[in-house]
Design an enzyme around this catalytic site. Sequence first.
Site, PDB file in Angstrom:
ATOM      1  N   GLY A  15      -7.005   0.423  29.781  1.00 48.56           N
ATOM      2  CA  GLY A  15      -5.642  -0.099  29.801  1.00 48.56           C
ATOM      3  C   GLY A  15      -4.888  -0.029  28.489  1.00 48.56           C
ATOM      4  CB  THR A  16      -4.944   2.121  25.436  1.00 44.27           C
ATOM      5  OG1 THR A  16      -4.923   3.412  26.039  1.00 44.27           O
ATOM      6  CG2 THR A  16      -6.351   1.753  25.019  1.00 44.27           C
ATOM      7  CG  ASN A  17      -1.308   4.950  28.507  1.00 37.05           C
ATOM      8  OD1 ASN A  17      -0.368   5.383  27.871  1.00 37.05           O
ATOM      9  ND2 ASN A  17      -2.465   5.591  28.599  1.00 37.05           N
ATOM     10  CG  LEU A  97      -1.967   6.642  44.855  1.00 37.43           C
ATOM     11  CD1 LEU A  97      -0.790   6.174  44.026  1.00 37.43           C
ATOM     12  CD2 LEU A  97      -2.585   5.471  45.622  1.00 37.43           C
ATOM     13  CG  ASN A 111       0.103   9.765  36.682  1.00 36.95           C
ATOM     14  OD1 ASN A 111      -0.642   8.831  36.357  1.00 36.95           O
ATOM     15  ND2 ASN A 111      -0.302  11.030  36.603  1.00 36.95           N
ATOM     16  CG  HIS A 113      -1.584  14.825  33.263  1.00 32.77           C
ATOM     17  ND1 HIS A 113      -2.749  14.625  33.977  1.00 32.77           N
ATOM     18  CD2 HIS A 113      -1.725  16.018  32.622  1.00 32.77           C
ATOM     19  CE1 HIS A 113      -3.554  15.656  33.784  1.00 32.77           C
ATOM     20  NE2 HIS A 113      -2.957  16.517  32.976  1.00 32.77           N
TER      21      HIS A 113
END
Length: 209
Positions: A15-17, A97, A111, A113
């Site tokens: 979860g660094t983003n 998904l 998202n 990437h």
Amino acid sequence: MKDKARIAVLVSGGGTNLQALIDAQKAGLIPHGEIVTVISNKEGAFALERAKKAGIEAVTILKSDCGSTEEFEDVIGDSLEFRKIDLIVLAGFLAVLSENFVKRFQNRIINIHPSLIPSFCGDGMYGLKVHNAALARGVKVTGATVHYVNEITDGGEIILQKAVDVLPGDTPATLQKRVMEEAEWKLLPQATEIVCQKIIKETSADEYL
Ligand code: GRF
């Protein structure tokens, strides 16, 4: 009139983003959005701790508790609708998904990437594999991309991109770290604010119809 888009961040790992989003929100850099929930598909993901520490609801939804992929996506989708979520941010969410899910939240999923799409992306390209492939190809510049999510993996409209140099002696791990620090953690909050602004504009326009 609504002044903030309600954001859900979907995570699977460290979860660094997510942290970059939380920090940006605290610094006032996402004035048109508010992170209201963080959903993980992995038990004990550290991202959940980051959410709790920031006072944000942290939810775990496991595929193994749901039976099929379809049911799993239904549970996630229903939780998002229940919370009146306007924007879904995939921040290291390691589940593909389906077209059905994407259609249910059309133009409402983004998202991040870790490459310059269309290079080093698509099915099976995630995490260190992306940086491995960039090094194997010998590119001198890589980067990160934030894009809308559609039914094609990493195929949706590009919102923002940022280039990062590949340096001599880089390993997948050193390159991953530089791409995160120089690109991902800046780009995701910026793109989130851009999309939130757009959503707010659209919703207020709808109110006058
Ligand atoms: C990041 O490299 C992101 O680009 C990719 O998954 C990784 C997640 O890392 N989609 P973190 O969980 O945000 O630290």
